[in-house]
Design an enzyme around this catalytic site. Sequence first.
Site, PDB file in Angstrom:
ATOM      1  N   GLY A  10       0.810  -1.214   0.000  1.00  0.00           N
ATOM      2  CA  GLY A  10       0.000   0.000   0.000  1.00  0.00           C
ATOM      3  C   GLY A  10       0.846   1.268   0.000  1.00  0.00           C
ATOM      4  N   ASP A  35      -2.457 -12.781   5.717  1.00  0.00           N
ATOM      5  CA  ASP A  35      -3.550 -12.402   4.833  1.00  0.00           C
ATOM      6  C   ASP A  35      -4.737 -11.967   5.691  1.00  0.00           C
ATOM      7  OD1 ASP A  35      -5.572 -12.122   3.003  1.00  0.00           O
ATOM      8  OD2 ASP A  35      -5.240 -14.051   2.013  1.00  0.00           O
ATOM      9  N   THR A 104     -10.743   6.400   7.325  1.00  0.00           N
ATOM     10  CA  THR A 104     -11.125   7.153   6.139  1.00  0.00           C
ATOM     11  C   THR A 104     -12.263   8.133   6.380  1.00  0.00           C
ATOM     12  OG1 THR A 104     -12.088   6.873   3.917  1.00  0.00           O
ATOM     13  CG2 THR A 104     -12.649   5.232   5.546  1.00  0.00           C
ATOM     14  N   TYR A 128     -17.974   0.019   1.914  1.00  0.00           N
ATOM     15  CA  TYR A 128     -16.598   0.318   2.313  1.00  0.00           C
ATOM     16  C   TYR A 128     -16.575   1.141   3.598  1.00  0.00           C
ATOM     17  CZ  TYR A 128     -12.119   2.816   2.326  1.00  0.00           C
ATOM     18  OH  TYR A 128     -10.917   3.381   2.697  1.00  0.00           O
ATOM     19  N   LYS A 132     -15.048   0.083   7.337  1.00  0.00           N
ATOM     20  CA  LYS A 132     -14.010   0.880   7.995  1.00  0.00           C
ATOM     21  C   LYS A 132     -14.494   1.392   9.348  1.00  0.00           C
ATOM     22  CE  LYS A 132     -10.482   1.923   6.719  1.00  0.00           C
ATOM     23  NZ  LYS A 132      -9.161   1.259   6.974  1.00  0.00           N
ATOM     24  N   TRP A 155      -8.196  10.956   0.354  1.00  0.00           N
ATOM     25  CA  TRP A 155      -7.627  11.242  -0.961  1.00  0.00           C
ATOM     26  C   TRP A 155      -6.108  11.041  -1.005  1.00  0.00           C
ATOM     27  CZ3 TRP A 155     -10.463  16.068  -3.367  1.00  0.00           C
ATOM     28  CH2 TRP A 155     -11.854  15.942  -3.180  1.00  0.00           C
TER      29      TRP A 155
END
Length: 293
Positions: A10, A35, A104, A128, A132, A155
Amino acid sequence: MRLLVLGRSGQVARELERLGNDGHEIRLVGRDEADLSQPEAAADVVRQLVDEVHAQAIINAAAWTAVDAAETQEAEALAVNGIAPDLVAQIAAEAGLPFVHISTDYVFDGAGETPFAPDAPTAPLGAYGRTKRAGEEAVAKAANPAGWAVLRTSWVFSAHGANFVKTMLRLGAERDVLRVVADQIGGPTPAEAIARACVTIAETLAAEPAKSGIHHFSGAPDTSWAGFASEIMTQAGLPCRIEDIPTAAYPTPAPRPLNSRLDCHSLQSAFGLTRPDWRDGLARVLTELKATP
């Protein structure tokens, strides 16, 4: 500081890896080792690594970020974004290690024009955001006495992986005009700045766990996606013109918040971190991309 970082490929994880050059010992944990779509097995690996590397803090920079795909794969997204952070937060608490978890702006509904404060009511618009938010709630519930932080950001961009900047550069080199959404407003945030913020938070929490909580961190000044795109073209020297369009003209499977403005004052008060100027961050990213073969 010896940091165990979940996530390897990431954007933020890649920038955290670079901080090893600043005297930090960074141990990245990729999907091949742990994982997070298999939370229980991943937790066993994390528990073992905490002892092996003598970690002093854990940073979760891993996430399911495929916003649209989450609409049809919410259970899979929840495993990575909600269940895995829950288990890791518990491991950190048991080991007495500060835990920093990245979240986020999508936990908000994007209503109004006022920046969202960390304690503002959450109301995710899609899967999503729901997953989160589940992760945030789990980290807070663990109530880690060694210190914990949920760092909401927005962003994210860098020279790594797939992101808005790289997409705009590719399309801007191919086309004369690009139509970009202009009624979604937020703060583009350099991944490098997020990585440094995570380390500062972890170091501070190790000494002052009372500063635990949810905090916001985004780039300044706030702009639209169209405004962001225009600056990319200007700095990159591309003649492509950006044409403003409304969100309604660019439908997506998952709804996007119109207002992604984040109130970042608590982060400055607690950790001395101010909002980075994303335009400066963009310039550094463009320089790096030009130097990359």
